[in-house]
Design a protein around this motif. Structure first.
Motif, mmCIF file in Angstrom:
data_model
loop_
_atom_site.group_PDB
_atom_site.id
_atom_site.type_symbol
_atom_site.label_atom_id
_atom_site.label_comp_id
_atom_site.label_asym_id
_atom_site.label_seq_id
_atom_site.Cartn_x
_atom_site.Cartn_y
_atom_site.Cartn_z
ATOM 1 N N ARG A 155 77.745 -66.444 -52.040
ATOM 2 C CA ARG A 155 76.578 -66.610 -52.912
ATOM 3 C C ARG A 155 76.996 -67.216 -54.254
ATOM 4 O O ARG A 155 76.269 -68.046 -54.811
ATOM 5 N N TRP A 156 78.123 -66.809 -54.745
ATOM 6 C CA TRP A 156 78.642 -67.380 -55.985
ATOM 7 C C TRP A 156 78.898 -68.877 -55.819
ATOM 8 O O TRP A 156 78.635 -69.677 -56.720
ATOM 9 N N LEU A 157 79.354 -69.271 -54.642
ATOM 10 C CA LEU A 157 79.610 -70.688 -54.375
ATOM 11 C C LEU A 157 78.310 -71.485 -54.326
ATOM 12 O O LEU A 157 78.185 -72.528 -54.988
ATOM 13 N N VAL A 158 77.324 -71.030 -53.551
ATOM 14 C CA VAL A 158 76.075 -71.791 -53.461
ATOM 15 C C VAL A 158 75.336 -71.769 -54.794
ATOM 16 O O VAL A 158 74.637 -72.731 -55.154
ATOM 17 N N PHE A 159 75.523 -70.708 -55.574
ATOM 18 C CA PHE A 159 74.945 -70.669 -56.917
ATOM 19 C C PHE A 159 75.529 -71.781 -57.777
ATOM 20 O O PHE A 159 74.802 -72.493 -58.474
ATOM 21 N N ARG A 160 76.851 -71.950 -57.745
ATOM 22 C CA ARG A 160 77.482 -73.000 -58.548
ATOM 23 C C ARG A 160 77.049 -74.388 -58.100
ATOM 24 O O ARG A 160 76.877 -75.291 -58.923
ATOM 25 N N LEU A 225 69.450 -65.288 -55.816
ATOM 26 C CA LEU A 225 70.405 -64.956 -54.756
ATOM 27 C C LEU A 225 71.123 -63.639 -55.035
ATOM 28 O O LEU A 225 71.625 -62.994 -54.105
ATOM 29 N N PHE A 226 71.182 -63.240 -56.292
ATOM 30 C CA PHE A 226 71.903 -62.019 -56.672
ATOM 31 C C PHE A 226 70.973 -60.819 -56.814
ATOM 32 O O PHE A 226 71.386 -59.771 -57.305
ATOM 33 N N THR A 227 69.727 -60.963 -56.392
ATOM 34 C CA THR A 227 68.764 -59.866 -56.459
ATOM 35 C C THR A 227 68.703 -59.161 -55.101
ATOM 36 O O THR A 227 69.190 -59.683 -54.088
ATOM 37 N N PRO A 228 68.100 -57.971 -55.042
ATOM 38 C CA PRO A 228 68.019 -57.236 -53.760
ATOM 39 C C PRO A 228 67.178 -57.983 -52.728
ATOM 40 O O PRO A 228 66.388 -58.867 -53.051
ATOM 41 N N GLN A 229 67.351 -57.583 -51.479
ATOM 42 C CA GLN A 229 66.537 -58.125 -50.397
ATOM 43 C C GLN A 229 65.137 -57.518 -50.458
ATOM 44 O O GLN A 229 64.971 -56.394 -50.926
ATOM 45 N N PRO A 230 64.112 -58.244 -50.031
ATOM 46 C CA PRO A 230 64.166 -59.546 -49.346
ATOM 47 C C PRO A 230 64.124 -60.756 -50.275
ATOM 48 O O PRO A 230 64.015 -61.880 -49.794
ATOM 49 N N VAL A 231 64.186 -60.519 -51.593
ATOM 50 C CA VAL A 231 64.078 -61.637 -52.536
ATOM 51 C C VAL A 231 65.214 -62.637 -52.330
ATOM 52 O O VAL A 231 65.000 -63.858 -52.346
#
Length: 479
Positions: A155-160, A225-231
């Protein structure tokens, strides 16, 4: 450690890994098909010449120890074979340690190619594939639960990738801020696709909506992307949809497809299985202790390497598509910080006449992907990467990009070099090489609906100037 794995992401992990292996497969096939002309012993930028002047520590690659065209082909096709085996499920059919070794092989082989690839491999998606492939080594297989730490690193990668692209736009060309960049982008992008003409002719208010939606997708959605599911799953879905829009509008090698693949591990597979007819995760044993130690060590390693990329995101002098280390791990990403307002193309022509006069007949070489014949509809090649065609786009922007390979390219045309001709769509001199080759710079514009209907031309072009004067075999040796 119960917290170590997240079995709900079992299906997402499998889909991600198979899709990533498919991208690897395409990358290795592209390398095998194009290396001889571009990087081979008699190529435009030979690898032996590069390794003779650049030490191993600056470009780690197995080709520093040995190079031959046959050996490169073996490396590329071996990488393709391993990738195909992973697509078929080989990594899930072996023990965990063997699966990790299987994933390590394409990463090492492709890094060896990229690090000697020079200009031909100077694209951000090369580093993106390597960074993604490195993390995939530690993601486990179907016999283990997905490790939470590696899922967060993905997630950190796709965020960048997304957030970096959004920031570089807001800090770059003013047209991103006034929402007008797509007035030009579909026409001036590196390699238009078959739908790019239609995208270009969308109403301007819709283009402004596209730009605004892009800012939301790249600057706001990645944070979710760093929030809880299902968000987080919804955010991943939005990323997938926006990337598919880009897939339809142009050819960007595997950049868009790999970004889609990277978004998949953020999707909660168990949540998806509750609303769709998908398999639920099986009962999985606890991860072995050695594996937990390795994943923890890799996480610490990646977090440490993240300092410079994180600082780059908040820097006013943000770097785009930059690797901070020779292993291409934890890189800076971004795309289209500036947009060209005009499209220029270098058209390469040859003649079989001995004397050049005003009446000389010149015949044009056809490239596979880049615009040439105005009547030819742009083709879809992505996720396959046509490296020569992409560099020709840069050459048309500035002659500086032609150094040092363009004149050797012309020399190869004067010899009817088979490897070079394999990269082209048409050769107007199939039996006897041309006596002279020249290059001319044209301004290309998409035609309007009326001209397309009456002439069948997708492009109209206007001569700007001479790019390379007529040159013969004797003169090219002295150039």
């Amino acid at each position: 450690m119960e917290w170590f794995t997240a079995n709900g992401y079992w299906l997402s992990r499998i889909v991600f890994q198979r899709a990533l292996a498919a991208v690897y497969l395409i990358a290795f096939i592209a390398a095998a098909n194009q290396f001889r002309a571009l990087l081979g012993e008699h190529g435009l930028l030979p690898i032996p010449r590069f390794t003779a002047r650049v030490p191993f520590r600056e470009s780690p690659s197995i080709f520093h120890f040995h190079y031959s065209d046959r050996f490169f082909a073996a490396v590329a096709w071996s990488g393709a074979a391993v990738s195909a085996a992973i697509v078929a499920g080989a990594a899930d059919a072996v023990p965990l340690w063997a699966s990790m070794l299987l994933w390590l092989a394409p990463w090492l082989l492709y890094m060896s190619i990229v690090n000697v690839g020079q200009t031909w491999y100077g694209f951000g998606w090369e580093s993106l594939l390597l960074e993604t492939g490195f993390l995939a080594v530690f993601l486990g297989n179907a016999r283990t639960g997905p490790p939470v730490l590696v899922l967060w690193l993905l997630r950190w990668l796709v965020f960048r990738v997304e957030f970096g692209a959004g920031l570089i736009k807001m800090r770059g060309d003013p047209c991103w801020r006034d929402l007008t960049c797509l007035y030009y982008h579909h026409e001036t992008q590196p390699m238009p696709g078959p739908l790019s003409w239609f995208f270009h002719h969308l109403p301007k208010p819709l283009h402004r909506v596209e730009v605004g939606a892009n800012h939301v997708a790249q600057l706001a959605v990645p944070v979710l992307l760093f929030t809880p599911q299902p968000v987080a799953s919804v955010a991943a879905g939005i990323i997938v949809v926006t990337q598919l829009w880009l897939v339809l509008s142009g050819n960007f090698a595997w950049l868009n497809w790999l970004t889609i693949v990277l978004a998949l591990p953020a999707v909660d597979g168990s949540l998806a299985a509750s609303v769709l007819p998908l398999p639920r995760p099986p009962a999985l044993p606890a991860a072995p202790l050695w594996y937990e130690v390795v994943v923890l060590a890799v996480t610490v390693f990646v977090v440490g390497l993240s300092y410079y990329p994180a600082r780059n995101l908040v820097s006013r002098r943000q770097l785009m598509n930059y690797s901070f280390n020779r292993l291409h791990l934890v890189n800076a990403y971004g795309a289209f910080g500036s947009i060209n307002r005009f499209r220029y193309e270098v058209v390469v022509e040859g003649t079989d006449e001995d004397e050049i006069t005003s009446e000389t007949v010149w015949r044009e070489y056809g490239f596979k992907g880049k615009p040439g014949d105005p009547r030819r509809l742009p083709r879809q090649f992505a996720p396959y990467h046509l490296r020569l065609d992409w560099l020709m786009w840069f050459v048309a922007i500035s002659p500086l990009y032609a150094d040092p390979w363009f004149v050797p390219f012309v020399a190869k045309l004067l010899e009817n070099d088979p490897a070079i001709l394999k990269l082209l769509r048409t050769n107007p001199f199939p039996t006897i090489p041309p006596t002279h080759v020249r290059a001319r710079l044209y301004h290309y514009r998409f035609t309007d609906w009326r001209r397309l209907r009456t002439t069948g031309e997708w492009w109209e072009r206007t001569l700007v100037r001479e790019f390379l004067p007529p040159i013969s075999r004797d003169r090219v040796r002295l150039w």
